[in-house]
Design an enzyme around this catalytic site. Structure first.
Site, PDB file in Angstrom:
ATOM      1  N   LYS A  52      69.091  77.080  -3.082  1.00 25.94           N
ATOM      2  CA  LYS A  52      68.659  75.948  -3.899  1.00 25.94           C
ATOM      3  C   LYS A  52      69.775  75.466  -4.817  1.00 25.94           C
ATOM      4  CE  LYS A  52      63.875  77.487  -3.583  1.00 25.94           C
ATOM      5  NZ  LYS A  52      62.802  78.300  -4.174  1.00 25.94           N
ATOM      6  N   GLN A  96      61.327  81.472  -9.632  1.00 23.74           N
ATOM      7  CA  GLN A  96      61.241  82.037  -8.283  1.00 23.74           C
ATOM      8  C   GLN A  96      60.181  83.139  -8.237  1.00 23.74           C
ATOM      9  OE1 GLN A  96      62.994  80.884  -5.553  1.00 23.74           O
ATOM     10  NE2 GLN A  96      61.638  82.224  -4.396  1.00 23.74           N
ATOM     11  N   ASP A 119      57.919  72.547  -8.680  1.00 20.07           N
ATOM     12  CA  ASP A 119      57.297  73.354  -7.631  1.00 20.07           C
ATOM     13  C   ASP A 119      55.883  72.872  -7.312  1.00 20.07           C
ATOM     14  OD1 ASP A 119      58.729  75.249  -6.245  1.00 20.07           O
ATOM     15  OD2 ASP A 119      58.581  76.782  -7.794  1.00 20.07           O
TER      16      ASP A 119
END
Length: 295
Positions: A52, A96, A119
């Protein structure tokens, strides 16, 4: 049978984003800025976050990676998220997952400000998505929709069967496919591990989205000729011939199913790259003041 090449589509999306970011900079505006939080040293999480961060650089985004020991207290982690919420330079926040067991993941997700929740897991964004309002859509379902759009795969009136009901993939993709959009307008059956006659239901599907987390779960006898197969699974299976000691397999038995499919995603190289591309699009939307996307 045509392979749905997630690498190819994601590179096209990243190239478009790079052009848009260059235009922002030329106009004297700041580039999008993604802040990623990594707790502990889970090898898979390390790999995902590194990818990412690398993709951010390729698109001209700024990125910040905050690393914390696995023993970090829940309060300290929440304090760090609140600092990012208040930082006007940061447009998107990514934590994460999974997190260590002593940290409440739901509380962490709810602490991220909805306008920076790239997200798409915050209840406010989920609620807006269900209502058909602009929202940050979870990256994997968003990536799947972008892939269907890129390949111009017909979805209107089609029967889509989703295998797996997680809030990260299964449930949101079932909502997105059923919406009055293109791609969309499917009749959707959401199935899971407790569904009776699952194979029979799958054989009726024009589109199958496999997101159950079990390697080779979908076999040829579950698929009708010409179905579109979207394999979300990324399962590590032991393989002594590999230096790492494992290889990646999807939820679909690719060798069996591919000859029957009209389109199919490989693993790796299918949905995975699209997830990152969708995350970057969400971050770009956050940076320019759009509170999510409708597609």
């Amino acid at each position: 049978m045509q392979i749905l090449d997630g690498k190819l589509v994601s590179e096209a999306i990243k190239a478009q984003l790079a052009t848009q970011v260059a235009e922002l900079k030329a106009a004297g505006k700041k580039p999008p800025h993604l802040a990623a939080i990594l707790v502990g040293n889970n090898p898979a999480s390390e790999t995902y976050v590194a990818s990412k961060v690398k993709s951010c650089a390729a698109c001209g985004f700024d990125s910040t990676l905050l690393r914390f020991d696995a023993q970090i207290s829940e309060k300290h982690l929440l304090d760090q998220i609140n600092l990012l919420n208040e930082n006007p330079e940061v447009d998107g926040i990514l934590v994460q997952l999974p997190l260590p067991k002593h940290i409440n993941e739901e509380l962490v997700i709810n602490t991220i400000h909805p306008s920076k929740d790239v997200d798409g897991f915050h209840p406010m964004n989920v609620g807006k998505m269900v209502s058909g309002l602009p929202a940050f859509i979870p990256a994997t379902p968003y990536g799947i929709m972008l892939m269907l759009e890129h390949y111009n795969i017909p979805t209107k009136g089609k029967h889509a069967v989703v295998i797996g009901r997680s809030h990260i993939v299964g449930t949101p993709i079932s909502i997105l496919l059923s919406r009055n959009t293109n791609p969309g307008n499917c009749t959707v059956t959401l199935t899971h591990s407790q569904t009776q006659n699952l194979a029979e239901i799958c054989r009726q599907a024009d589109i199958i989205v496999a997101a159950i987390g079990k390697p080779d779960f979908v076999t040829a006898d579950m698929v009708k000729e010409g179905a579109v197969i979207i394999d979300v699974g990324i399962n590590r299976v032991e393989d002594a011939s590999k230096k790492s000691g494992f290889r990646l397999k999807g939820d679909v038995n690719y060798e069996e199913v591919a000859p029957k499919a009209s389109y199919i995603t490989p693993v790796p190289g299918g949905v995975g790259p699209m997830t990152i591309a969708a995350l970057l699009k969400n971050t770009y939307h956050a940076a320019i003041g759009l509170k999510g996307s409708m597609n």
